[in-house]
Motif scaffolding. Structure first.
Motif, mmCIF file in Angstrom:
data_model
loop_
_atom_site.group_PDB
_atom_site.id
_atom_site.type_symbol
_atom_site.label_atom_id
_atom_site.label_comp_id
_atom_site.label_asym_id
_atom_site.label_seq_id
_atom_site.Cartn_x
_atom_site.Cartn_y
_atom_site.Cartn_z
ATOM 1 N N THR A 56 45.520 30.614 42.102
ATOM 2 C CA THR A 56 44.181 30.340 41.602
ATOM 3 C C THR A 56 44.105 30.580 40.097
ATOM 4 O OG1 THR A 56 43.363 32.592 41.916
ATOM 5 C CG2 THR A 56 43.186 31.079 43.803
ATOM 6 N N ALA A 103 41.842 32.275 38.735
ATOM 7 C CA ALA A 103 41.513 33.702 38.594
ATOM 8 C C ALA A 103 42.779 34.547 38.576
ATOM 9 C CB ALA A 103 40.581 34.143 39.722
ATOM 10 N N ASP A 104 43.725 34.243 39.448
ATOM 11 C CA ASP A 104 44.974 35.003 39.481
ATOM 12 C C ASP A 104 45.800 34.760 38.220
ATOM 13 O OD1 ASP A 104 44.365 36.148 41.902
ATOM 14 O OD2 ASP A 104 45.581 34.759 43.092
ATOM 15 N N ASP A 158 37.920 34.111 35.563
ATOM 16 C CA ASP A 158 38.144 35.278 36.427
ATOM 17 C C ASP A 158 37.433 35.181 37.767
ATOM 18 O OD1 ASP A 158 35.697 35.450 35.164
ATOM 19 O OD2 ASP A 158 35.828 37.584 34.730
ATOM 20 N N GLU A 159 36.662 34.096 37.965
ATOM 21 C CA GLU A 159 35.969 33.909 39.239
ATOM 22 C C GLU A 159 36.409 32.647 39.967
ATOM 23 O OE1 GLU A 159 31.834 33.899 38.259
ATOM 24 O OE2 GLU A 159 31.784 36.029 37.682
ATOM 25 N N ASP A 160 37.306 31.885 39.367
ATOM 26 C CA ASP A 160 37.703 30.594 39.937
ATOM 27 C C ASP A 160 38.768 30.788 41.013
ATOM 28 O OD1 ASP A 160 38.559 28.025 40.550
ATOM 29 O OD2 ASP A 160 38.523 27.331 38.467
ATOM 30 N N GLN A 161 38.333 30.758 42.262
ATOM 31 C CA GLN A 161 39.224 30.859 43.413
ATOM 32 C C GLN A 161 39.453 29.492 44.066
ATOM 33 O OE1 GLN A 161 40.750 33.607 44.289
ATOM 34 N NE2 GLN A 161 39.641 35.126 43.057
ATOM 35 N N SER A 189 43.879 25.733 42.417
ATOM 36 C CA SER A 189 45.124 26.494 42.596
ATOM 37 C C SER A 189 46.353 25.606 42.778
ATOM 38 C CB SER A 189 45.003 27.411 43.818
ATOM 39 O OG SER A 189 44.783 26.648 45.006
#
Length: 306
Positions: free
Chosen positions: A98, A100-101, A133-136, A139
């Motif tokens: 992701t 975020a990761d 930091d919130e984008d899940q 990916s």
């Protein structure tokens, strides 16, 4: 131009790599914003761009205080390489993960190198953006298509460099703007331009700086869902008669919705001599801008064509 270039232009159908393209664009925005944070402003925001390399894309060296940092996307080994001039480094594998990761890993790597960099974690030039930091959601990472995209950037840089060398006026580097993920090169007439209108996703100051002077700009864009990749060329301000100017090759045309000439990448790739077709597009659309706006071509162009 020779016809032996045909085999180096890889197919890049949007349907096959759309999800990967979106994820990669967001990852590049993370790295690009680090470059934005660490570099002093340069005219036309040239300080924020990334550059193609023989392995992928690079920020080039950036100063963090007196320490020097460089971040490279390596699309051969599929890693993000973060290195300092002291010989320290961190490696982040590029694989499905992701945004975020990816963001968290990049920030952690910088902290481990004692190089904390603070960026605004909001994507730009993207509809309905989600903070990094919130984008899940995003990916995807298909290494085959990432490599194809990078190799197209390299070949485009090669041909753009031939075209760029024909101009002795002010001309930009050949660089990748990570906001829209387009590789671009811009020629300048030397005259100032009227203030540009606001552009979606960009602060007014960025737009004003980018278009402070009269330009003829060309580039490659890898497409978006439902839109296949294409080369583009536009003039700002658009002079009278520009959109009606006769350009080549025949597959290229003026798109009134976009306000620029477009040449579908696949049409170029399938032509008998892709390099020659691309040069035709670049040269004829530049001439449209220069002739219609009455540029001093004798002073701005190299005496000997390359």
């Amino acid at each position: 131009m020779t016809t032996d270039s045909a085999g180096v232009w890889h197919a890049l159908p949007q349907a096959a790599w759309s999800d990967t393209c979106t994820t990669l664009q967001l990852w590049m925005q993370v790295v690009g914003k680090i470059r934005l944070a660490l570099t002093p402003p340069i005219n036309h925001t040239w300080n924020v761009t990334l550059y193609p390399t023989v392995r992928g894309l690079t920020t080039s060296p950036m100063a963090c205080g007196t320490r020097i940092l460089q971040i490279d996307f390596d699309f051969i080994d599929h890693v993000l390489r973060i290195e300092t001039s002291e010989g320290q480094s961190r490696i982040i594998p590029l694989k499905p993960m992701t945004v975020a990761d990816f963001y968290a890993e990049v920030m952690a790597a910088l902290k481990a190198l004692d190089l904390p960099v603070h960026i605004w974690p909001m994507p730009v030039e993207i509809a309905q953006p989600t903070r990094f930091d919130e984008d899940q959601i995003h990916s995807a990472y298909d290494p085959e298509y990432v490599q194809r995209f990078w190799r197209i950037l390299l070949q485009t840089t090669r041909v753009f460099t031939i075209f760029r060398a024909r101009f002795i006026g002010k001309v930009s580097p050949i660089h990748l703007f990570w906001g829209a993920l387009d590789l671009a090169c811009t020629r300048f007439s030397g005259r100032t331009a009227p203030e540009h209108a606001s552009m979606p996703g960009l602060p007014d100051r960025v737009t004003r700086d980018a278009y402070s002077h009269e330009v003829s700009s060309c580039g490659f864009w890898p497409g978006a869902p439902g839109i296949e990749p294409f080369f583009y060329s536009y003039a700002y301000p658009e002079p009278p008669g520009y959109r009606d100017y006769a350009i080549a090759p025949a597959q290229a045309s003026f798109d009134p919705n976009m306000g620029e000439f477009v040449f579908p990448y696949e049409a170029m790739r399938q032509s008998g001599d892709p390099d020659a077709a691309l040069i035709q597009f670049l040269q004829s659309t530049y001439e449209a801008a220069a002739d219609c706006a009455h540029w001093d071509r004798a002073a701005l162009e190299a005496a000997t064509k390359i």
